[in-house]
Scaffold this motif. Structure first.
Motif, mmCIF file in Angstrom:
data_model
loop_
_atom_site.group_PDB
_atom_site.id
_atom_site.type_symbol
_atom_site.label_atom_id
_atom_site.label_comp_id
_atom_site.label_asym_id
_atom_site.label_seq_id
_atom_site.Cartn_x
_atom_site.Cartn_y
_atom_site.Cartn_z
ATOM 1 N N ARG A 296 -9.264 11.110 -4.637
ATOM 2 C CA ARG A 296 -8.298 10.855 -5.712
ATOM 3 C C ARG A 296 -8.455 11.849 -6.848
ATOM 4 N NH1 ARG A 296 -8.351 4.269 -5.518
ATOM 5 N NH2 ARG A 296 -6.876 4.106 -3.806
ATOM 6 N N ARG B 131 0.807 -1.224 0.000
ATOM 7 C CA ARG B 131 0.000 0.000 0.000
ATOM 8 C C ARG B 131 0.841 1.276 0.000
ATOM 9 N NH1 ARG B 131 -3.237 -3.456 -1.250
ATOM 10 N NH2 ARG B 131 -5.269 -3.804 -0.294
ATOM 11 N N TYR C 155 -7.539 -3.291 -6.673
ATOM 12 C CA TYR C 155 -7.222 -4.369 -5.746
ATOM 13 C C TYR C 155 -8.176 -5.521 -6.019
ATOM 14 C CZ TYR C 155 -4.693 -0.691 -3.358
ATOM 15 O OH TYR C 155 -3.839 0.316 -3.058
ATOM 16 N N LEU D 245 -4.374 0.889 -8.762
ATOM 17 C CA LEU D 245 -5.503 1.205 -7.880
ATOM 18 C C LEU D 245 -6.545 0.101 -7.865
ATOM 19 C CD1 LEU D 245 -5.791 4.965 -8.738
ATOM 20 C CD2 LEU D 245 -4.863 3.932 -6.681
ATOM 21 N N ARG E 235 -3.118 2.053 4.856
ATOM 22 C CA ARG E 235 -1.787 2.522 5.212
ATOM 23 C C ARG E 235 -0.711 1.568 4.694
ATOM 24 N NH1 ARG E 235 -4.956 5.842 7.502
ATOM 25 N NH2 ARG E 235 -5.426 5.780 9.719
ATOM 26 N N GLY E 236 0.474 2.108 4.575
ATOM 27 C CA GLY E 236 1.588 1.256 4.190
ATOM 28 C C GLY E 236 2.639 2.061 3.461
ATOM 29 N N PRO F 165 -3.571 8.108 3.529
ATOM 30 C CA PRO F 165 -4.617 7.240 2.997
ATOM 31 C C PRO F 165 -5.169 6.290 4.055
ATOM 32 C CG PRO F 165 -2.477 6.531 2.212
ATOM 33 C CD PRO F 165 -2.236 7.720 3.060
ATOM 34 N N GLU G 264 -0.431 3.872 -2.412
ATOM 35 C CA GLU G 264 -1.460 4.880 -2.117
ATOM 36 C C GLU G 264 -0.830 6.263 -1.985
ATOM 37 O OE1 GLU G 264 -4.863 4.653 -1.370
ATOM 38 O OE2 GLU G 264 -5.007 2.543 -1.935
#
Lengths: 418, 303
Positions: B46, A217, A402, A400, B80-81, B77, A220
């Motif tokens: 977005r 992620r 998933y 985007l 998370r990550g 976001p 993102e």
């Protein structure tokens, strides 16, 4: 442009700090060092082995004739032909006894024995026939020339003339108006194989890299921080640079080690042909390497962006991998078959997916008009740019998404609309 | 400083995700973007961040189409990550540089934030050595380090312990007081109520309610009475109060036909029953959210 530079730097640092990457490079360099130093190392060992031989402790070769008569020059000829042996002519009581030399040979007093029946027929006695035993071949030659000398002399030809006749040598030279395929084969093969390995290896790395960012992620944040085109080009060029650095390390060390050991390699045909590769070919290699690498890396990157799990990567990249492998097989088969300019190869040298390998092979091993090379390179550059931007678009849509890995058609449809 | 979204439409294939989203957010205040899962919040964010373009409509900054080169946006976001295997300082610098900062100023700003969030000791560690809450604080730095004018926080409080939540609250208040536009998206209504002056509730790609949170509450029909009584079961059984719904703790909510009946109803109740408490019901944001986001869902299901 600024973002692109930042991404390139970050990704390249990622490769250069990667322990596996560094490990593989060092390992390859070590392997090459061992190979290149091999003749020198072998030289050290064989010198050690040769010393007891010189001290007169040579194995014994028994030489006997059925008639008990010895032709003039026989012993000298054998001694000259078998320098590794001590040639001994034993006294023979019963020449028809098949067990004649058994005792000596089995007990190791002699290594082998020749029982001559005239100059054109003999029996060879030995304990074990080893693979490298070429004693009979040597003896054949010795006896044949002795026979020829004797026959000519009996026919009344003087010793001088006999020598002249027998010493006559055929000399020849070959003039090639094109390329020497035998000499070029090895380095072309090495180059094609390096291209193949590097593209597949790094392609996978790019795909995994993108998929990892997606699954962790980090994407993102990334996708909202940088333009997809910068992301894609930054990543792919970083991997290209990393691959290039690796190749330079490996081939550079090979060249360096070869230079250090050039004397020890002597006239080794294979090694010399590899290192006598012409410079212009090296430059072509570089050009096709970079273009081919970029094109496949873009495709792998785009595929990586559509995978939602890392485990899916291997199946997702399969079509591209197969396409590449087919190209590789076509090129290598044509190389080994000698049909470098077959219609298939000509077609392949224009298709961008195969042209890096096919056109390079043709340039290396055949004579290709310059306009053909130019056309192929132009098509390839156009494809690289096109695929680069397309892959950036796929990337933006793909990262985007998933859930299940989308079908290629569905992704392209979205890319078309976006 | 004012951020405006004007009539944003977005379809993914056949699916309509956003149908005419418009709202505006001011600098120096927080704006709450609410909605159930799949309502279109992330898509709105977005588009706002130019990850993909809207099919129609525009994003305006002070009345002009937004220039992403000049307007910094920070984003935390919901998903998370970051890079789990990379050193924290390295990746934070990377993200700040991507946002256009120079290396030295990026490092300076990141060090400030690491200190501010109590994470300075982890500066040179790998991200995956940190706990989930601490990783989240690191990720918050990616949203703030480049000093953006617009800060978008998607569920910023989820996963934080009370101490860290307090710390984050302070940070958010600081950002607001610096005059920034803070865009909040959360399902934890108490935080929205605490920070946001204005809200917009999204449902199925449309804004079903938006405006000043206090006004929304004030304008909410005052036709409900909250009653607490030991005799609550009798009240609920009383035929006069046909629209009475039981609540927890000996309470009930009585809906009146019109707000004008309020005084009469209170009198009646007080005469007939032993009451602990009776008052006009003021809805919480939670109640408003459930009503708006939920009702439309029901209508949609009927259709």
């Amino acid at each position: 442009m600024n973002q692109f530079g930042t991404i390139l730097k970050f990704e390249l640092k990622g490769y250069l700090k990667n322990k596996v990457f560094v490990g593989i490079t060092v390992f390859l360099m070590a392997v090459i060092a061992v190979v290149m130093f091999f003749p020198r190392i072998m030289g050290l060992f064989s010198q050690d082995e040769a010393q007891p031989d010189a001290s007169g402790d040579r194995p014994v070769l028994l030489l006997a004739t059925h008639s008990g008569q010895y032709d003039e020059g026989l012993l000298e000829a054998f001694e000259a032909a078998f320098p590794k042996y001590q040639v001994v002519m034993p006294k023979i009581d019963n020449p028809d006894d098949p067990e004649l030399f058994r005792q000596e040979i089995e007990q190791g007093e002699a290594e082998c024995a020749f029982m001559l029946d005239g100059l054109t027929d003999y029996t060879y006695y030995v304990k074990n026939i080893v693979m490298s035993d070429n004693n009979t071949a040597v003896a054949d030659q010795v006896l044949q020339s002795l026979y020829q000398v004797h026959s000519l002399r009996e026919a009344g030809i003087s010793a001088e003339e006999t020598e002249k006749i027998l010493a006559a040598q055929i000399s020849h030279t070959t003039e090639s108006y094109g390329k020497d395929q035998i000499e070029n084969f090895f380095y072309t093969y090495i180059m094609i194989f390096a291209l193949y390995m590097v593209i597949l290896l790094y392609g996978q790395m790019v795909a995994t890299n993108v998929a990892t960012e997606k699954s962790s992620r980090a994407m993102e944040v990334l996708i909202t921080s940088a333009k997809p085109v910068s992301m894609m080009f930054g990543k792919v060029l970083a991997s290209c640079l990393a691959g290039f650095i690796q190749l330079v390390c490996v081939f550079g060390s090979a060249f360096l080690f070869f230079r250090l050991n050039q004397a020890d390699w002597g006239n080794n045909f294979l090694i010399n042909s590899i290192f006598n590769m012409p410079l212009d070919l090296l430059l072509y290699m570089l050009l096709f390497f970079v273009l081919g690498f970029l094109m496949y890396a873009f495709m792998f990157g785009a595929i990586g962006s559509t995978a939602s799990k890392l485990e899916d990567i291997n199946t997702s990249v399969m079509p591209v991998t197969l396409l590449f492998i087919v190209g590789f097989i076509v090129v290598v088969t044509s190389m080994s078959g000698g049909s470098i300019d077959s219609p298939l190869m000509v077609v392949c040298s224009y298709i961008p997916f195969t042209s890096p390998m096919a056109m390079f092979t043709r340039i290396a091993m055949s004579t290709v008009p310059f306009y053909e090379v130019l056309l192929s390179v132009v098509i390839l550059i156009g494809s690289v740019v096109g695929i680069g931007f397309l892959s950036a678009k796929i990337y933006r849509v793909g990262v985007l998404l998933y859930g299940t890995t989308p079908k290629l058609g569905a992704v392209l449809k979205q890319v078309w609309k976006a | 400083m004012q951020l405006e979204l004007e009539k944003i439409h977005k379809n993914f294939g056949e699916k309509q995700v956003l149908t005419g989203i418009s709202f505006s957010a001011q600098g120096g205040s927080a704006f709450g973007l609410l909605g159930r899962n799949g309502a279109g919040k992330t898509t709105t964010i977005r588009i706002l961040m130019d990850v993909f373009p809207a099919d129609s409509g525009q994003v305006l900054m002070d009345g002009k189409p937004i220039d992403y080169g000049k307007t910094g946006i920070g984003y935390l976001p919901e998903e998370r990550g970051l890079y789990p295997k990379k050193k924290i300082i390295d990746q934070l610098t990377y993200f700040a540089e991507l946002k256009g900062m120079k290396h030295t100023e990026a490092v300076k700003s990141i060090d400030y934030w690491l200190e501010r969030l109590g994470m300075a000791e982890h500066r040179n560690k790998r991200l995956d050595t940190l706990s989930k809450g601490n990783q989240q604080k690191i990720q918050l730095i990616t949203a703030l380090a480049h000093n953006p004018q617009i800060v978008i926080l998607d569920e910023p409080f989820s996963g934080l312990d009370p101490v860290n939540a307090m710390l984050l609250k302070d940070v958010v208040k600081e950002e607001i007081s610096k005059g920034k536009i803070v865009l909040f998206s959360s399902h934890q209504m108490n935080y929205i109520e605490e920070f946001c002056d204005k809200i917009a509730i999204l449902n199925a790609g449309q804004i079903v309610l938006q405006g000043d949170l206090h006004e929304i509450k004030r304008n909410y029909p005052r036709n409900k009475l909250l009653v607490r009584s030991p005799e609550i079961s009798r009240i609920l059984a009383d035929k006069h109060f046909t629209d009475a719904a039981p609540l927890e703790g000996d309470s009930a909510l009585i809906t009146l036909a019109s707000p004008g009946e309020k005084a009469q109803m209170m009198q009646n109740l007080a005469q007939q029953y032993d009451l602990d408490e009776v008052k006009v019901f003021e809805p919480s944001l939670n109640d408003i959210f459930v009503e708006y986001a939920g009702e439309h869902q029901k209508e949609e299901n009927k259709a």
